[in-house]
Design an enzyme around this catalytic site. Structure first.
Site, PDB file in Angstrom:
ATOM      1  N   TYR A   1      44.217  40.799  34.110  1.00  0.00           N
ATOM      2  CA  TYR A   1      44.961  40.890  35.341  1.00  0.00           C
ATOM      3  C   TYR A   1      45.231  39.356  35.855  1.00  0.00           C
ATOM      4  O   TYR A   1      46.366  39.099  36.417  1.00  0.00           O
ATOM      5  CB  TYR A   1      43.959  41.397  36.176  1.00  0.00           C
ATOM      6  CG  TYR A   1      44.497  41.447  37.643  1.00  0.00           C
ATOM      7  CD1 TYR A   1      45.543  42.288  38.188  1.00  0.00           C
ATOM      8  CD2 TYR A   1      43.792  40.596  38.648  1.00  0.00           C
ATOM      9  CE1 TYR A   1      46.009  42.585  39.408  1.00  0.00           C
ATOM     10  CE2 TYR A   1      44.209  40.489  39.911  1.00  0.00           C
ATOM     11  CZ  TYR A   1      45.411  41.413  40.395  1.00  0.00           C
ATOM     12  OH  TYR A   1      45.830  41.777  41.597  1.00  0.00           O
TER      13      TYR A   1
ATOM     14  N   SER B   1      48.897  37.978  43.621  1.00  0.00           N
ATOM     15  CA  SER B   1      47.488  37.871  44.277  1.00  0.00           C
ATOM     16  C   SER B   1      46.753  36.470  44.353  1.00  0.00           C
ATOM     17  O   SER B   1      47.370  35.614  43.636  1.00  0.00           O
ATOM     18  CB  SER B   1      46.775  38.721  43.000  1.00  0.00           C
ATOM     19  OG  SER B   1      45.295  38.851  43.204  1.00  0.00           O
TER      20      SER B   1
END
Length: 250
Positions: free
Chosen positions: A148, A135
């Site tokens: 995250y 990501s």
């Protein structure tokens, strides 16, 4: 070198980015094992060249036995796509150890287990590709997503280290780092962001759109196309890289 007949494995392959990748690889001739926790979802997604395998990436024993079954059925995995993951924001002062461990177990431990088991067979072949779906949070800090962001940074560190371990060998390791992709995760996060930021869900979605430099959500097929390129002839010298798909510089 083509991928026709090669065995690919995509975790989280029943929906979203994973399914787009699996279908793209199958269309190119690969035999693709798609894994996930919900067999019914995998069976619904299955089609020509797509083979469902129920497997929870957080469970080391299940990853070992699941990949072993896939290898028995279709040969060594030569294209490994650790894609399964969760994305949820939470301020660090509201993050308990259970939330932290669940995030790491899914996003980082799951990638580690998957890559390790696929490499066991891949090392004996003449060619291999490991392409982790990270990501933009693996390259920069995203506000309100400490767990995250840490998990995605860890995934990139794993890929970079492995690329050094295998440099000069016919196996490459890369990470794809998308911005906000048009999947169910974005839809779920709209509600979460709206609640945390005190805005409407439409405003929360606009916040995600504006985070992509070109002002729109990325399609899963755009991520899948990058995976296909990394498996195509001419990509042999692309190794240890983080490929941003975010509509511009992050």
């Amino acid at each position: 070198m083509t991928i026709d007949g090669k065995h690919a494995l995509v975790t989280g392959g029943g929906t979203g980015i994973g399914l787009a990748i699996a279908r793209t690889l199958a269309d190119a001739g690969a035999q693709v094992t798609i894994t996930g926790r919900r067999l019914s979802v995998l069976e619904e997604a299955a089609g020509p060249g797509l083979h469902p395998l129920e497997m929870d990436v957080t469970d080391e024993t299940r990853v070992q036995s699941g990949i072993a079954r896939a290898v028995t059925a279709r040969g060594p995995v030569q294209i490994c796509i650790p894609n399964a993951g969760i994305a949820e924001g939470r301020a660090l002062h509201n993050t308990d150890s259970a939330f932290w461990r669940h995030m790491m177990a899914t996003n980082l431990d799951g990638a580690f287990f998957t890559i390790r088991e696929c490499l066991n067979g891949m090392r004996g072949t003449e060619w291999g590709r490991v392409i982790a779906i990270s990501s933009i949070a693996g390259l920069k800090g995203l506000k309100g997503t400490a767990a995250y962001t840490a998990s995605k940074h860890g995934m990139i560190g794993l890929i970079r280290a492995l690329s050094e371990d295998y440099v000069g060998k016919p196996v490459t390791f890369n990470a794809i780092c998308p911005g906000y992709v048009d999947t169910d995760i974005v839809n779920r996060n709209s509600a979460s962001i709206a609640e945390r930021a005190g805005v409407s869900e439409a405003e929360a979605r606009d916040m995600m759109l504006s985070a992509n430099r070109h002002g729109r959500l990325i399609t899963p097929e755009e991520v899948a196309a990058a995976v296909r390129w990394l498996c195509a002839p001419g990509s042999e010298s692309v190794n240890g890289q983080t490929i941003e798909i975010a509509g511009g510089q992050i």
